[in-house]
Design an enzyme around this catalytic site. Structure first.
Site: not given
Length: 233
Positions: A138-139, A142, A199
């Site tokens: 997930h990071e 980003h 997100e």
């Protein structure tokens, strides 16, 4: 609306459209249109500066099992993200870093340019490599989608349009009404929804990356179930 006032608002609209056109980009994997006014070099420099500040203020673990786990999983996810793909847009090469910070906070965050930080409190719930891969994926999502640069560009463009609008309309009642309405419109109509969208996009990209790296994407479900039981979000 009086002709002069209508003309001034038309100037603002044209200026906003020009900003959007100048910063047009595409997010990887989702192909979503983005407004990014910051160069890749500026983004990398910003991330490096912010990373140094975080490390100067926080306590980092380096020679612990937790730190080793973060680096191991992070490097594997980063390798999947860096793998050449003709269907993805080219981007500046990231100098990936994966840091473990001593804190009971069950969280992780990403700085522009691929600087990822995981709190030890998160590892109470991400107890397997696959579960941690869901978080780090997930990071990394980003990072490669340049969400930090996108948010900075949105704020920059919003500030520029707001300043010009106030200047065009002057300090009278019209200018005050514009400033108040514009501020509310930007916060609730642009910046906050984009945060939620980013997100969701990072979730999607993260699942693709963890699968690409050889991790079972279903581990993301077990991780979030443990977080939910503990009252995390």
């Amino acid at each position: 609306m009086p002709y002069r006032l209508a003309s001034r608002f038309a100037v603002l609209v044209v200026f906003a459209l020009l900003l959007a056109a100048l910063g047009c980009a595409k997010a990887p994997y989702t192909n979503r249109s983005q407004m990014i006014l910051m160069s890749s070099q500026e983004e990398l420099a910003l991330g490096m500066q912010a990373s140094q500040q975080v490390l100067a203020e926080a306590k980092e673990e380096t020679n612990t099992p937790a730190a080793a786990m973060t680096r191991r999983v992070g490097q594997r996810i980063a390798a999947a993200a860096d793998e050449p793909d003709p269907n993805l847009p080219a981007r500046a090469k990231f100098n990936w870093e994966f840091h473990t910070l001593t804190s009971d906070t069950p969280n992780a965050f990403c700085l522009p340019g691929g600087k990822i930080f995981v709190y030890t409190g998160l590892l109470k719930y991400a107890t397997t490599d696959a579960e941690l891969a869901a978080v780090i994926g997930h990071e990394v999502g980003h990072a490669i989608a340049r969400h930090g640069a996108e948010r900075a560009s949105q704020s920059q463009a919003a500030g520029a349009v707001g300043s010009i609008g106030s200047a065009v309309l002057g300090g009278g009642a019209a200018g005050q009404v514009f400033s108040a309405a514009y501020g509310l419109g930007v916060n609730y109509g642009i910046l906050m929804p984009y945060s939620r969208l980013q997100e969701s996009e990072a979730d999607y990209i993260g699942l693709l990356l963890m699968a690409k790296a050889g991790y079972d994407p279903s581990a993301a479900l077990s991780f979030w179930e443990k977080m939910a039981k503990a009252g995390g979000s």
